[in-house]
Design a protein around this motif. Sequence first.
Motif, PDB file in Angstrom:
ATOM      1  N   GLY A  80     -28.588  92.595 120.905  1.00 33.48           N
ATOM      2  CA  GLY A  80     -29.419  93.788 120.885  1.00 33.48           C
ATOM      3  C   GLY A  80     -29.416  94.494 119.545  1.00 33.48           C
ATOM      4  N   VAL A  81     -28.242  94.598 118.922  1.00 36.75           N
ATOM      5  CA  VAL A  81     -28.212  95.275 117.628  1.00 36.75           C
ATOM      6  C   VAL A  81     -28.881  94.434 116.550  1.00 36.75           C
ATOM      7  CG1 VAL A  81     -26.198  96.695 118.174  1.00 36.75           C
ATOM      8  CG2 VAL A  81     -25.861  94.488 117.062  1.00 36.75           C
ATOM      9  N   PHE A  82     -28.999  93.128 116.770  1.00 39.37           N
ATOM     10  CA  PHE A  82     -29.792  92.281 115.882  1.00 39.37           C
ATOM     11  C   PHE A  82     -31.257  92.737 115.836  1.00 39.37           C
ATOM     12  CE2 PHE A  82     -27.204  88.049 115.857  1.00 39.37           C
ATOM     13  CZ  PHE A  82     -26.498  88.485 114.757  1.00 39.37           C
ATOM     14  N   THR A  83     -31.717  93.372 116.906  1.00 41.04           N
ATOM     15  CA  THR A  83     -33.106  93.814 116.996  1.00 41.04           C
ATOM     16  C   THR A  83     -33.253  95.297 116.688  1.00 41.04           C
ATOM     17  OG1 THR A  83     -33.586  92.120 118.646  1.00 41.04           O
ATOM     18  CG2 THR A  83     -35.095  94.000 118.550  1.00 41.04           C
ATOM     19  N   ALA A 100     -24.738  99.633 106.096  1.00 38.90           N
ATOM     20  CA  ALA A 100     -24.405 100.130 107.429  1.00 38.90           C
ATOM     21  C   ALA A 100     -24.782  99.123 108.497  1.00 38.90           C
ATOM     22  CB  ALA A 100     -25.115 101.461 107.677  1.00 38.90           C
ATOM     23  N   MET A 101     -25.914  98.453 108.314  1.00 36.07           N
ATOM     24  CA  MET A 101     -26.347  97.472 109.300  1.00 36.07           C
ATOM     25  C   MET A 101     -25.404  96.270 109.348  1.00 36.07           C
ATOM     26  SD  MET A 101     -30.118  95.743 109.850  1.00 36.07           S
ATOM     27  CE  MET A 101     -30.190  94.950 108.239  1.00 36.07           C
ATOM     28  N   LEU A 102     -25.053  95.746 108.180  1.00 33.94           N
ATOM     29  CA  LEU A 102     -24.156  94.589 108.141  1.00 33.94           C
ATOM     30  C   LEU A 102     -22.776  94.945 108.689  1.00 33.94           C
ATOM     31  CD1 LEU A 102     -25.140  93.084 104.677  1.00 33.94           C
ATOM     32  CD2 LEU A 102     -25.738  92.202 106.942  1.00 33.94           C
ATOM     33  N   THR A 240     -26.313  79.268 117.043  1.00 30.44           N
ATOM     34  CA  THR A 240     -26.815  80.178 118.078  1.00 30.44           C
ATOM     35  C   THR A 240     -26.902  81.604 117.555  1.00 30.44           C
ATOM     36  OG1 THR A 240     -25.980  78.806 119.891  1.00 30.44           O
ATOM     37  CG2 THR A 240     -26.381  81.116 120.374  1.00 30.44           C
ATOM     38  N   VAL A 241     -25.873  82.057 116.833  1.00 28.08           N
ATOM     39  CA  VAL A 241     -25.909  83.401 116.255  1.00 28.08           C
ATOM     40  C   VAL A 241     -27.117  83.540 115.325  1.00 28.08           C
ATOM     41  CG1 VAL A 241     -24.749  84.980 114.662  1.00 28.08           C
ATOM     42  CG2 VAL A 241     -23.443  83.864 116.471  1.00 28.08           C
ATOM     43  N   LEU A 242     -27.338  82.549 114.477  1.00 31.92           N
ATOM     44  CA  LEU A 242     -28.479  82.600 113.556  1.00 31.92           C
ATOM     45  C   LEU A 242     -29.802  82.588 114.315  1.00 31.92           C
ATOM     46  CD1 LEU A 242     -27.186  80.149 110.796  1.00 31.92           C
ATOM     47  CD2 LEU A 242     -27.229  82.641 110.719  1.00 31.92           C
ATOM     48  N   GLY A 243     -29.894  81.758 115.354  1.00 37.89           N
ATOM     49  CA  GLY A 243     -31.109  81.725 116.152  1.00 37.89           C
ATOM     50  C   GLY A 243     -31.349  83.038 116.878  1.00 37.89           C
ATOM     51  N   ASN A 244     -30.281  83.638 117.407  1.00 35.92           N
ATOM     52  CA  ASN A 244     -30.409  84.935 118.068  1.00 35.92           C
ATOM     53  C   ASN A 244     -30.919  85.995 117.097  1.00 35.92           C
ATOM     54  OD1 ASN A 244     -27.490  84.759 120.318  1.00 35.92           O
ATOM     55  ND2 ASN A 244     -29.498  83.787 120.445  1.00 35.92           N
ATOM     56  N   LEU A 245     -30.412  85.976 115.861  1.00 39.65           N
ATOM     57  CA  LEU A 245     -30.862  86.933 114.858  1.00 39.65           C
ATOM     58  C   LEU A 245     -32.348  86.751 114.559  1.00 39.65           C
ATOM     59  CD1 LEU A 245     -30.482  89.062 112.631  1.00 39.65           C
ATOM     60  CD2 LEU A 245     -29.624  87.234 111.145  1.00 39.65           C
ATOM     61  N   THR A 250     -37.791  88.448 114.574  1.00 41.16           N
ATOM     62  CA  THR A 250     -39.128  87.879 114.398  1.00 41.16           C
ATOM     63  C   THR A 250     -40.048  88.133 115.585  1.00 41.16           C
ATOM     64  OG1 THR A 250     -38.175  86.134 113.022  1.00 41.16           O
ATOM     65  CG2 THR A 250     -40.400  85.757 113.897  1.00 41.16           C
ATOM     66  N   PHE A 251     -39.516  88.023 116.799  1.00 40.76           N
ATOM     67  CA  PHE A 251     -40.381  88.072 117.976  1.00 40.76           C
ATOM     68  C   PHE A 251     -40.308  89.384 118.758  1.00 40.76           C
ATOM     69  CE2 PHE A 251     -39.868  83.474 117.278  1.00 40.76           C
ATOM     70  CZ  PHE A 251     -41.205  83.120 117.199  1.00 40.76           C
ATOM     71  N   VAL A 252     -39.405  90.287 118.346  1.00 41.10           N
ATOM     72  CA  VAL A 252     -39.327  91.574 119.034  1.00 41.10           C
ATOM     73  C   VAL A 252     -39.484  92.729 118.041  1.00 41.10           C
ATOM     74  CG1 VAL A 252     -38.016  93.038 120.620  1.00 41.10           C
ATOM     75  CG2 VAL A 252     -37.856  90.550 120.805  1.00 41.10           C
ATOM     76  N   ALA A 253     -38.589  92.842 117.074  1.00 39.43           N
ATOM     77  CA  ALA A 253     -38.614  93.997 116.172  1.00 39.43           C
ATOM     78  C   ALA A 253     -39.881  94.037 115.317  1.00 39.43           C
ATOM     79  CB  ALA A 253     -37.371  93.981 115.276  1.00 39.43           C
ATOM     80  N   VAL A 254     -40.210  92.946 114.653  1.00 39.43           N
ATOM     81  CA  VAL A 254     -41.367  92.937 113.755  1.00 39.43           C
ATOM     82  C   VAL A 254     -42.680  93.160 114.510  1.00 39.43           C
ATOM     83  CG1 VAL A 254     -42.736  91.508 112.173  1.00 39.43           C
ATOM     84  CG2 VAL A 254     -40.242  91.610 111.935  1.00 39.43           C
ATOM     85  N   PRO A 255     -42.948  92.455 115.620  1.00 39.30           N
ATOM     86  CA  PRO A 255     -44.200  92.729 116.338  1.00 39.30           C
ATOM     87  C   PRO A 255     -44.316  94.173 116.837  1.00 39.30           C
ATOM     88  CG  PRO A 255     -43.306  90.635 117.038  1.00 39.30           C
ATOM     89  CD  PRO A 255     -42.261  91.284 116.191  1.00 39.30           C
ATOM     90  N   LEU A 256     -43.221  94.748 117.321  1.00 37.84           N
ATOM     91  CA  LEU A 256     -43.274  96.138 117.771  1.00 37.84           C
ATOM     92  C   LEU A 256     -43.600  97.072 116.612  1.00 37.84           C
ATOM     93  CD1 LEU A 256     -40.255  96.328 120.242  1.00 37.84           C
ATOM     94  CD2 LEU A 256     -42.665  96.680 120.816  1.00 37.84           C
ATOM     95  N   TYR A 257     -42.992  96.814 115.470  1.00 40.64           N
ATOM     96  CA  TYR A 257     -43.268  97.659 114.313  1.00 40.64           C
ATOM     97  C   TYR A 257     -44.720  97.522 113.855  1.00 40.64           C
ATOM     98  CZ  TYR A 257     -43.383  99.233 109.494  1.00 40.64           C
ATOM     99  OH  TYR A 257     -43.735  99.851 108.320  1.00 40.64           O
TER     100      TYR A 257
END
Length: 289
Positions: A80-83, A100-102, A240-245, A250-257
Motif C-alpha cells: 500500500g505504501v508503494f502506491t 522520506a519516502m525511501l 515480487t517486491v519490484l513487481g509490487n512496486l 503504474t496501474f494505480v497511483a499514476v492513473p488516479l493522478y
Amino acid sequence: MSSLSPAELVDRLAAVGASKVSYTRTQTLVRSYMGAAILTLGAAFAVTVSTQTGQPLLGALLFPVGFILLYLLGYDLLTGVFTLLPLAMMMRRKEVTWGAMLRTWGLVFLGNLGGAITVAVLMAIYFTYGFSAPPSPVGEAIGEIGHGRTVGYADHGAAGMLTLFVRGVLCNWMVSTGVVVAFLSKDLLGRIIAMWMPIMLFFYMGFEHSIVNMFLFPSGLLLGADFTLTDYLVWNEIPTVLGNLVGGVTFVAVPLYLAHGRRSAAKAAEAAPGSVALAPQSELVGATR
C-alpha cells in the motif's frame, strides 16, 4: 452508502500518503509488524480452508478477512505504501520527499518482514506439535507452495522470472485498488465490501504478494520443503517486491493522478506554496498498506 467523488478520493489518498512519513520509527515499525502479522494469519487461514475442503475458491473468498482486519486497525503493508506515497508526491504534498519516502518504505519492509516471520514460526510450531511430528497436511501444502513458486519459476529460466515479475505487478494492481476503493465509502460496511473484491481476486489467481510470501516461504523452509533461502530470495521475494512496486505505481497511483489529481495538485501548489498541512487525524484512522 455515501461516497467520495474521484477527485475527493485522490485528495484524501494524498493526505493519507503524506501522513505515513510523519510517524516515528517505532510507530512505523509497530504498524507494519502488526499489519503483516494479521495479514499472514489470514493467509494461513485461507490455506487451511483450501486444503481441508479441497475448494481453493473458498479459501480465496475468506482470505480478505486478514486484510480487512489490519485495515480497520490502521496498520500498514509495503504494497500500500508503494502506491500511497508516490501518489502523495505527485499531488505535491511537500512532506513526501524522496528521502522520506525511501525511509518509510525501508521501515515498513522491515516491520512487515518481522511480523510475517513471527507468524511463520508460530504456525510451523502449530503444524508440527512443536517440531516433534511431521507437518500436518496444511503444513505440507504450504511447503509445496514454496517449492512450486520458487524452483517452479527457476525451471523456466528467464521466462519464469518474467512471469514471476508480472504476477507481482498484477498482485499490487489489485491490492492497491483494494486500498484505494476502501476510501470511497464513508461507512464501515461499504469499506469492507470494497476491499473484499480485489483482494479475493488476487489470492485466487495466484498473484505474488511480497508480504504474504514473507510468511509462506519461511514457513515452507521451517517445515522442510525442498527449496533454499537463496531460491526464495532470488526466485520469489526480490522480483515480487519490484513487481509490487511497479504495479502499485503504474496501474494505480499514476492513473488516479492523471485522471483526477493533476488539477487538484496544481491548485494546492498555488494556494499553499509552503508546506501543506496534513488532514485531520480522524480522517487518517484506518489508513493502511
